[in-house]
Scaffold this active site. Sequence first.
Site, short mmCIF file in Angstrom:
data_model
loop_
_atom_site.label_atom_id
_atom_site.label_comp_id
_atom_site.label_asym_id
_atom_site.label_seq_id
_atom_site.Cartn_x
_atom_site.Cartn_y
_atom_site.Cartn_z
N ASP A 201 30.14 42.31 54.88
CA ASP A 201 30.17 43.26 53.77
C ASP A 201 30.54 44.65 54.28
O ASP A 201 30.50 44.93 55.48
CB ASP A 201 28.81 43.34 53.09
CG ASP A 201 28.66 42.31 51.98
OD1 ASP A 201 29.65 41.63 51.67
OD2 ASP A 201 27.55 42.19 51.44
N LYS A 223 32.99 45.06 49.20
CA LYS A 223 33.26 45.51 47.84
C LYS A 223 32.83 46.95 47.68
O LYS A 223 31.92 47.43 48.36
CB LYS A 223 32.47 44.65 46.82
CG LYS A 223 32.75 43.16 46.90
CD LYS A 223 31.81 42.39 46.00
CE LYS A 223 32.01 40.90 46.12
NZ LYS A 223 31.05 40.14 45.28
N MET A 330 23.58 51.12 43.11
CA MET A 330 24.98 51.22 42.69
C MET A 330 25.10 51.97 41.36
O MET A 330 25.91 51.63 40.49
CB MET A 330 25.60 49.81 42.56
CG MET A 330 25.57 49.02 43.85
SD MET A 330 26.10 47.29 43.67
CE MET A 330 24.67 46.57 42.85
#
Length: 428
Positions: A201, A223, A330
Site C-alpha cells: 500500500d 490508493k 480519510m
Amino acid sequence: MAIQDIYPTALRLLGRPVLVVGGGPVAARRAKGLLDAGARVTVVAPVACQALADLADGGLLTWESRPYRASDVGAVWFVQTATGDAAVDAQVAADAEAQRIWCVNASDHESSAAWTPAVAVVDDIKIAVNAGGDPRRAMALRDAVATALETGDLPLRRHRVSGAGQAAGSVALVGGGPGDTGLITVRGRRLLGQADVVVADRLGPRELLAELAPDVRVIEVGKTPGHHPVPQSEINRVLVDEALQGHRVVRLKGGDPYVLGRGGEEAEFCRQHGVDVEVVPGVTSAISVPAAAGIPVTHRGLAKGFSVVTGHEELSEVPARADHTVILLMGVGQLRESAASLARAGLPAGTPVGIVENGYLPDQRVTIGTLGTIADQAEAAGVANPAVIVIGDVVRVSPFAPSHFKTADFSTTTPNAPRSSKTRVLTP
C-alpha cells in the site's frame, strides 16, 4: 581442543539406535533432544529422574535399570554420557572411541569426541551454536540469533525448495501500523523477511521495503482518495495468482487489515481459491495516530466510547455528544460537510477537534480547533491526507492543545507554535 579442530555438521538420527548413559536431569534433556530428532533411545542407569521415568513409562524410550556395560555401545550410532561420574563417563567415551562411535562426554568437553550445541528452532530453521565448550556462552548466542530471526532482523526467506515438487504458496495480510517502522508487529516483520512477493500500500512502513532482498518483487497497489489505479478486484487476483505459483506473498497494509482496510475481502477471496491466508493484526491509525498527538480516544471523565468512520460515510447515526469521540479516517476532503452534519445532529460548535497528519512520521503536523472553525483552519493550512480527525472533548488532553482549551472558552486565538522537531502545531 581448539575451536578450529571442530568440523560443524548435523546428524540425521531418524530411526537409528542411540545410547544415553546416566539418569539425571542432564541425561533427560539430552534424551528429549534425541527423541525430537527421531532416534530410538535407550537409557542405561541404575536410577532415573522423574522426567526420564515418565518418558520410559510413556513408551518413548527404553530404560535399562542397571550399571553401564562395555557391550552397551556395540550396536548404536551415537552415545551421550551424562552420569555425573567422571570416571564412568570417561570409560563410556573410551569404549565408544574403540568402536568408532561418536560420543559426547558431558563430564569433559575438552576430550569429548563431539559436542552438543545450544539449539533453537525458528520455523524450519534449526540454530546450533558451539562456543568452545562454554555452554552458557553458547546459549546466550543461540538466544540472540533466535530473537533476531523471530523479529525479522535476520533473513528467513527460502532460496531453495526442499523435497519433491513446488512448495505451496501462501498469503499473509500484514497490518504495518501507521507508518513508523517500529510500529509493525514482530510477526509482521518476520513474515516480511520471508516474503517472495510484497503487495504494498501507499501507507504503512515503506522504509522496510528498502531492506528486502534484491530479488523480492514489490507490487505497488497504493490508493489515494478518489484515485484507485489498481482496483480491489485486481489486488485480490494478484494475491491469489502469486500464491498459486508457490510464492510467499505479504500484503503489506497501513494500519490494521480489518479496520477499513478491505482485508476481510482479500482473505475471503484467497480462501475461496484454496490459498492459505494468515491475518496479522496491525496498530490501527484510528487509535495510534491520535496518540501521536497525545489524544486518547477514551479518557476518564471525558469519553467512555468512540466511533470510527470514514469521511465518505453518513454521520447521522453517530452519537452527537462531546463525550463520545468521533474518529474520521480519510475525511479531509469532506471535512466541511462532516462538521456540518455533526452540527445538524446537535454537536455543539465549540466541540474540540484535532487533525493529525502523517502520524509518527518526521513531517507530522497537528491542527487543533473546534467543530465550527476546523474546516476553515484546515483549508487555510493546506491540511491533506493521510490524516486522522478526532472530534470530542478528549482533544483537550493533548499536550499540543492551547491552554484555553482546558476550559469551556474557545474564543481565544493562539498563534502557531512548533512543539518538537517532528511536529508542527496549528491552533485557532
